[in-house]
Write a protein that holds these residues in place. Structure first.
Motif: not given
Length: 233
Positions: A73-83
């Motif tokens: 339920g906690v949203t973190y933004t501006n993260l460097m991601l890859n899938y």
């Protein structure tokens, strides 16, 4: 040096050493867990394909992109991601306190959803103990959900010894709020509906020149909204 001075000096050495050890321990924990253990508690990502493997294991490529993650339920933004769709892992890249870079696997036990490359993904339980990551388009009750995957295969020529990752492939589903219904093309999609709605859906696909294998996410979102106006099967 008097006995008192020696005693004070010894106390200073002991307390300084203890502080330094505690400080080092704190730094090590920060490097591993980050400032928020909910976000940085995953295992390190250490997957390396065999030498001379062609392609990559990722949804697009090896470049990390800005995105957001929702955990419990906690949203973190501006993260460097890859899938990584070959291993079905969401990877977070961040700098630790020593200035190095860590790649951390986001725990699927806590992961609820994430945005990446302008697309929305959700973790869905398809069985009691089985979870899958789906790209989600549209809104309920009729949602489109794509399951993306890659394989690792031998290169396509006689005597090939090196492996190559396949192109990204999608498994297409319509989720009607109760069950997942797979389809492969326009024909199999239309067959998901009862005869009355089937005619209307076929006409919509024709009028909007929709090819289910190639159409854009925007078009699929619009189709989701249209399906929500139909009588439920």
């Amino acid at each position: 040096m008097t006995f008192l001075q020696r005693l004070l000096f010894l106390i200073f050495l002991l307390t300084t050493g203890t502080f330094a050890a505690a400080q080092q321990s704190s730094i090590d924990e920060d490097i591993i867990y980050g400032s928020d253990p909910l976000l940085y508690n995953g295992r390190f990502y250490t997957f390396f394909p065999p030498l001379n493997t062609g392609g990559n294991q990722f949804f697009i490529d090896s470049q990390f992109e800005l995105g957001s993650i929702t955990l419990r339920g906690v949203t973190y933004t501006n993260l460097m991601l890859n899938y990584d769709i070959y291993n079905q892992l969401l990877i977070l890249k961040h700098k630790n306190l020593s200035g190095g870079t860590n790649l951390i696997i986001i725990s699927d036990a806590w992961l609820e959803k994430f945005d990446f490359d302008g697309k929305k993904f959700e973790v869905i339980s398809i069985q009691d103990t089985v979870k899958r990551i789906f790209q989600v388009m549209g809104s309920g009750p009729n949602l489109f959900m794509y399951f993306w995957k890659k394989g690792l295969i031998l290169e396509n020529y006689n005597g090939a010894k090196n492996h190559i990752f396949s192109d990204a492939k999608k498994e297409m589903n319509l989720f009607n709020g109760i069950r997942f219904m797979k389809f492969r093309n326009n024909k199999s999609f239309c067959l998901l509906f009862d005869p009355e709605n089937r005619i209307a859906v076929k006409r919509y696909l024709h009028d909007h020149k929709i090819n289910m294998k190639k159409t854009s996410d925007v078009t699929m979102t619009g189709l989701s909204h249209y399906c929500n106006t139909l009588k439920r099967k």
